[in-house]
Write a protein that holds these residues in place. Structure first.
Motif, PDB file in Angstrom:
ATOM      1  N   VAL A 167       0.825  -1.200   0.000  1.00 60.31           N
ATOM      2  CA  VAL A 167       0.000   0.000   0.000  1.00 60.31           C
ATOM      3  C   VAL A 167       0.865   1.259   0.000  1.00 60.31           C
ATOM      4  O   VAL A 167       0.624   2.230  -0.724  1.00 60.31           O
ATOM      5  CB  VAL A 167      -0.962  -0.027   1.197  1.00 60.31           C
ATOM      6  N   SER A 168       1.923   1.258   0.845  1.00 58.35           N
ATOM      7  CA  SER A 168       2.797   2.429   0.900  1.00 58.35           C
ATOM      8  C   SER A 168       3.479   2.656  -0.431  1.00 58.35           C
ATOM      9  O   SER A 168       3.546   3.789  -0.959  1.00 58.35           O
ATOM     10  CB  SER A 168       3.854   2.225   2.011  1.00 58.35           C
ATOM     11  N   ASN A 194       1.088   4.015  -2.798  1.00 53.32           N
ATOM     12  CA  ASN A 194       0.707   5.418  -2.602  1.00 53.32           C
ATOM     13  C   ASN A 194       1.740   6.352  -3.221  1.00 53.32           C
ATOM     14  O   ASN A 194       1.386   7.341  -3.888  1.00 53.32           O
ATOM     15  CB  ASN A 194       0.563   5.698  -1.109  1.00 53.32           C
ATOM     16  N   ALA A 247       1.533   6.252  -6.733  1.00 51.45           N
ATOM     17  CA  ALA A 247       0.295   6.875  -7.159  1.00 51.45           C
ATOM     18  C   ALA A 247       0.423   8.383  -7.231  1.00 51.45           C
ATOM     19  O   ALA A 247      -0.117   9.026  -8.138  1.00 51.45           O
ATOM     20  CB  ALA A 247      -0.823   6.491  -6.185  1.00 51.45           C
ATOM     21  N   VAL A 248       1.184   9.016  -6.257  1.00 45.39           N
ATOM     22  CA  VAL A 248       1.355  10.486  -6.279  1.00 45.39           C
ATOM     23  C   VAL A 248       2.110  10.890  -7.532  1.00 45.39           C
ATOM     24  O   VAL A 248       1.726  11.826  -8.258  1.00 45.39           O
ATOM     25  CB  VAL A 248       2.079  10.946  -5.000  1.00 45.39           C
TER      26      VAL A 248
END
Length: 460
Positions: free
Chosen positions: A233-234, A237, A240-241
């Motif tokens: 998940v990290s 993220n 994703a940014v």
């Protein structure tokens, strides 16, 4: 003698017919569900020696009278309930084995012979009881050689041993084992039940252990999955940014390109739409022009077809009527000509027939006159004399004399006749005499009727 021969022939025919009936009545056919056993004086098929019986399954056989007889063995399967109780196993534990056996008479040659020798004449119930005794004995024997664990767990081995032992004994009396069905196995001591409980407890414990192991593996797997999830998940993220920023720039560039392309596309679409409208109007006008020309041509063709078709139909009608009238006239004229021709031909045939008959009649008259034509003419005129006289009478027939007055003094002028006699004589002379009439016809009176007056006068 013929009666004796006929009687002999009838007797011989009756004897032959009786022999044929006897032969036919002794020729027996074996059904497919039976075995025909022939006994008496029977020979063995293999070596020709005398045998106790002969078995036939299917087909037919001639049964000699007096020295041979036959019976049938039924092949219908028999179901036998064998409720074996208190059978002693190898462990000295008594068990109950309820079962059902299906047996039947075998169709193998040697076993059929055993059935004929041991089962012929027995009823179905008697055969079942005999087979039941054999099955009881062999089933006890098999159970005595096996342990309860083998009987309870390995049913195939148990059934195979039962089938082998039972069938080998049934063959000795001509039977064969078709099916074995063991319903349940129980014992008085509860050993089999305890074995079942032990197996059930073992299965339950194994199941519980398996469940615990699966739960442990599940929890470990869940923890590892949670760790991997957080790391993923990290990382996702951060990625994703960066992806969002790049995506926004690409979106802006894409929007500009999109607007430019939309403007260009709109311009092209408007131009294409105008061109398409103009072309559509042109094609519409052209199509309307072609349609008007086609409609005019169709109207012209319709008018022309109506006029020409009507004229052609009228012409054909006139020709057909004229041809029909001409044909009618021709046929009428031909019919009248044929009628006239037939009438004239009939008249000609009639006239020809009349002339032929007249010629034949004249020929007969000439032949009757001795072949002399003059005599024949004399005969014809003699035949017509009555008609000639009738014609002569017709000449004075209509003369009407109302009154005749004769003044006579009684003396004639010449001294021969008085006035009355002279008058009557003159009047009669005014009628042509018969002799004159015959002379005019070329005939003369026969001498029996006298001679003419002129012939009686003396010659001067």
């Amino acid at each position: 003698m013929p009666t004796e021969i006929l009687t002999t022939v009838v007797v011989i025919a009756i004897l032959i017919f009786s022999m044929i009936l006897v032969v036919l009545s002794r020729y027996k056919k074996c059904p497919s569900d039976k075995i025909m056993v022939i006994y008496g004086k029977v020979k063995n098929n293999n070596d020709g020696s005398t045998a106790s019986s002969k078995c036939i399954h299917g087909g037919a056989q001639f049964i000699w009278p007096v020295i041979q007889a036959f019976q049938y063995l039924d092949l219908t399967p028999m179901s036998i309930n064998v409720d074996l109780t208190n059978a002693l196993s190898r462990q000295n534990i008594r068990i109950d084995v309820p079962s059902r056996f299906t047996v039947g008479i075998s169709t193998e040659p040697g076993i059929m012979q055993n059935a004929a020798e041991r089962l012929l004449g027995l009823r179905m119930m008697e055969v079942q009881e005999l087979a039941k005794d054999i099955i009881f004995g062999q089933l006890r024997l098999v159970i005595a050689t096996m342990e309860i664990e083998e009987i309870n767990t390995d049913r195939d081995k148990f059934l195979e041993a039962v089938s082998h032992n039972v069938e080998s004994e049934l063959k000795k009396i001509g039977l064969r084992l078709i099916n074995v069905n063991v319903t349940d196995i129980t014992d008085e001591s509860g050993y089999i039940e305890a074995l079942g409980k032990e197996a059930a407890a073992r299965a339950i414990n194994d199941a519980k252990q398996s469940v615990a192991e699966r739960n442990r593996d599940g929890e470990i797997g869940a923890a590892n999955a949670e760790r991997d999830r957080r790391i993923s998940v990290s990382s996702a993220n951060a990625t994703a940014v960066n992806g969002e920023n790049e995506a926004k720039a690409e979106i802006a560039q894409s929007d500009a390109t999109r607007r430019e392309r939309e403007a260009e596309a709109q311009r092209r679409a408007i131009a294409a739409e105008n061109v398409a409208k103009a072309k559509a109007l042109e094609e519409s006008y052209t199509a309307e022009q072609i349609a008007e020309q086609s409609r005019a041509a169709r109207e012209e063709a319709t008018q022309r077809a109506d006029i020409l078709v009507k004229a052609e139909i009228e012409k054909i009608k006139v020709e057909i009527e004229a041809e029909a009238e001409a044909e009618k006239i021709r046929r009428k004229a031909k019919g009248e000509a044929d009628a006239i021709f037939a009438t004239m031909e009939a008249q000609a045939r009639g006239a020809q027939e009349i002339l032929i008959r007249q010629a034949a009649g004249l020929s007969k008259i000439v032949e009757a006159a001795g072949g002399t034509p003059d005599d024949a003419v004399q005969l014809i005129l003699a035949d017509k004399i009555e008609a000639l006289l009738a014609t002569q009478v017709e000449a004075i027939k209509n003369i009407k004399i109302d009154k005749i007055t004769v003044l006579d003094s009684g003396s004639g002028s010449n001294g021969d006749k008085n006035a009355t006699a002279g008058f009557i004589s003159g009047m009669m002379k005014s009628i042509p005499p018969l002799n004159e009439t015959l002379k005019m016809a070329g005939l003369k009176l026969p001498e029996i009727l006298g001679t003419p007056i002129e012939e009686n006068k003396p010659e001067e």
